[in-house]
Scaffold this motif. Sequence first.
Motif, mmCIF file in Angstrom:
data_model
loop_
_atom_site.group_PDB
_atom_site.id
_atom_site.type_symbol
_atom_site.label_atom_id
_atom_site.label_comp_id
_atom_site.label_asym_id
_atom_site.label_seq_id
_atom_site.Cartn_x
_atom_site.Cartn_y
_atom_site.Cartn_z
ATOM 1 N N ASP A 207 0.885 4.039 -2.999
ATOM 2 C CA ASP A 207 0.521 5.436 -2.745
ATOM 3 C C ASP A 207 1.647 6.384 -3.137
ATOM 4 O O ASP A 207 1.417 7.414 -3.763
ATOM 5 C CB ASP A 207 0.164 5.644 -1.268
ATOM 6 N N GLU A 208 2.879 6.042 -2.762
ATOM 7 C CA GLU A 208 4.017 6.930 -3.012
ATOM 8 C C GLU A 208 4.423 7.010 -4.481
ATOM 9 O O GLU A 208 5.036 7.973 -4.906
ATOM 10 C CB GLU A 208 5.237 6.482 -2.193
ATOM 11 N N ASN B 106 2.214 6.481 -7.220
ATOM 12 C CA ASN B 106 1.052 6.660 -8.101
ATOM 13 C C ASN B 106 0.711 5.406 -8.903
ATOM 14 O O ASN B 106 0.456 5.470 -10.112
ATOM 15 C CB ASN B 106 1.267 7.848 -9.047
ATOM 16 N N GLN C 272 -5.913 1.704 -2.488
ATOM 17 C CA GLN C 272 -6.604 2.884 -2.998
ATOM 18 C C GLN C 272 -6.707 2.825 -4.520
ATOM 19 O O GLN C 272 -7.091 3.802 -5.150
ATOM 20 C CB GLN C 272 -5.848 4.149 -2.579
ATOM 21 N N CYS C 273 -6.324 1.681 -5.104
ATOM 22 C CA CYS C 273 -6.376 1.517 -6.556
ATOM 23 C C CYS C 273 -6.918 0.121 -6.857
ATOM 24 O O CYS C 273 -7.224 -0.644 -5.949
ATOM 25 C CB CYS C 273 -4.980 1.703 -7.163
ATOM 26 N N ASP D 73 -1.648 2.591 -10.188
ATOM 27 C CA ASP D 73 -3.090 2.509 -10.384
ATOM 28 C C ASP D 73 -3.600 1.075 -10.558
ATOM 29 O O ASP D 73 -4.798 0.853 -10.689
ATOM 30 C CB ASP D 73 -3.573 3.411 -11.512
ATOM 31 N N HIS E 260 0.836 -1.211 0.000
ATOM 32 C CA HIS E 260 0.000 0.000 0.000
ATOM 33 C C HIS E 260 0.867 1.256 0.000
ATOM 34 O O HIS E 260 0.580 2.222 -0.733
ATOM 35 C CB HIS E 260 -0.926 0.030 1.209
ATOM 36 N N ARG E 261 1.902 1.272 0.829
ATOM 37 C CA ARG E 261 2.781 2.441 0.922
ATOM 38 C C ARG E 261 3.425 2.723 -0.434
ATOM 39 O O ARG E 261 3.411 3.848 -0.918
ATOM 40 C CB ARG E 261 3.861 2.229 1.990
#
Length: 150
Positions: free
Chosen positions: A100-101, A103, A133-134, A105, A96-97
Amino acid sequence: MSYHHILVAVDLTKDSHKVLERAIVIAERNNGAKISIMHTLEPLGFAYGGDIPMDLTSIQDQLDEHAKQRLAEIATPHIDKADQHVVVGMPDTEIHRFADEHNVDLIVVGSHGRHGFALLLGSTSTGVLHGAQCDVLAVRVGKKGESSDE
């Protein structure tokens, strides 16, 4: 939806090639989307707890080096060295980290058959799915009754 950056999270078993191959096909269909590949090593302190009065640094370093070599075997020639990552931590958290860092997708992970909800995805895949988040693609690997370990 088109993808621009795909993260392939592998466990370094023989099935890791299947997971990467699926990501390569998706990248090709998405105008050559960037692919990063990663493997997460759990810290030895988590495995053995704080009860062992010894320095595990050199052992952790050896595990890290072995993981980097194995990851390179899987990723080369498809993924540049700069996009091959071995990190230390809890797999779902580190995936996850990274996503997120950087981008990301789409996260692509292997899925081994287990029992319960983990039967559908596997414990790491389940953790990745729930916190991402993707988009997440779980690639079915291994056959029923077959071990994926080398």
